[in-house]
Write a protein that holds these residues in place. Structure first.
Motif, PDB file in Angstrom:
ATOM      1  N   VAL A 157      -2.865  -2.974   2.184  1.00 55.20           N
ATOM      2  CA  VAL A 157      -3.449  -1.800   1.527  1.00 55.20           C
ATOM      3  C   VAL A 157      -3.169  -1.839   0.024  1.00 55.20           C
ATOM      4  O   VAL A 157      -4.072  -1.667  -0.800  1.00 55.20           O
ATOM      5  N   VAL A 158      -1.902  -2.080  -0.323  1.00 55.36           N
ATOM      6  CA  VAL A 158      -1.512  -2.053  -1.742  1.00 55.36           C
ATOM      7  C   VAL A 158      -2.252  -3.156  -2.518  1.00 55.36           C
ATOM      8  O   VAL A 158      -2.779  -2.910  -3.616  1.00 55.36           O
ATOM      9  N   GLU A 178      -5.990  -2.503  -3.212  1.00 57.44           N
ATOM     10  CA  GLU A 178      -6.277  -1.498  -4.238  1.00 57.44           C
ATOM     11  C   GLU A 178      -5.884  -1.966  -5.644  1.00 57.44           C
ATOM     12  O   GLU A 178      -6.158  -1.277  -6.622  1.00 57.44           O
ATOM     13  N   HIS A 204       0.869  -2.278   5.118  1.00 56.62           N
ATOM     14  CA  HIS A 204       1.159  -1.649   3.838  1.00 56.62           C
ATOM     15  C   HIS A 204       0.903  -2.628   2.676  1.00 56.62           C
ATOM     16  O   HIS A 204       0.321  -2.267   1.658  1.00 56.62           O
TER      17      HIS A 204
END
Lengths: 146, 146
Positions: free
Chosen positions: A46-47, A50, A43
């Motif tokens: 991913v964060v 981006e 997680h």
């Protein structure tokens, strides 16, 4: 005192809580076995991947992950040791720190994503029709905001 | 290779996984702060309280909670130390063991249930209309069986 759950509410709640708990466990175990990453690692990757320039202030990252300050510090320190992220002072505020995705972190994410996608499709997304998917989105958006 | 998620699937998935993860954390923290019990403790107490004679074989309890054998052993041993359950040989099979709810365990459950109910209503059940509740039941029943 709150009203007891009706039979319908009780069945829906028990099914949801038991099944979603088992789903989280399954996602975590699959990801760890295939990639060595935890769901929290994934997680964070991913964060950050981006975010503009692949970096975020620690406080903002904590907010996105719904983590306490001590929990985000522990999580990021663990990822720094594995070279998936690094910490550096915020450019506009010498006292704050930001987490930055490393090239190793980006590679780990790119290697894990296609494997994780198979688990996500098989254990959740491909089981739902479009109407169900729409209700899931609506319900958990309300839950998040509550 | 699995198809990438569509925009709609991606939004629904991200909202669900982030929001349900945060909900689990919230339920756990609230329950611990109010009662000292973890969600796993609570779940074991509920399942045993509903079993015939308030007892279940360890293997059956593990299946109900989707726990591995080592995880259920760890969980039950922790609860034995706190006198919430006790272990005893199965009456019909000297080699097996069963977990039995103690009076202290039943009292802990009865004290915790009304407090936990408030959290469950406020953070989930009362946010949903009947149609949404029905879809949640259907979807997570499919997920559990998959």
């Amino acid at each position: 005192m709150a009203d007891p759950l009706t039979d319908t509410e009780q069945k829906a709640w028990r099914t949801f809580i038991e099944s979603s708990w088992a789903l989280h466990t399954h996602l975590e175990e699959d990801l760890r076995a295939q990639t060595g990453l935890s769901m929290n690692d994934y997680h964070v990757l991913v964060v950050l991947s981006e975010a503009p320039n692949r970096r975020l202030r620690m406080g903002e990252l904590a907010g996105r992950l719904v983590f306490s300050p001590s929990r985000i510090t522990y999580q990021i320190n663990s990822m720094v040791k594995r070279r998936l992220v690094r910490k550096q002072p915020c450019p506009d505020d010498g006292r704050g720190q930001e987490a930055v995705l490393t090239d190793e972190g980006m590679q780990a994410l790119e290697a894990a994503a296609p494997l994780h996608l198979i688990t996500v499709r098989d254990s959740f997304i491909d089981l739902l029709d479009p109407e169900e998917l729409d209700v899931i989105h609506r319900v958990f958006d309300k839950v998040r905001k509550a």
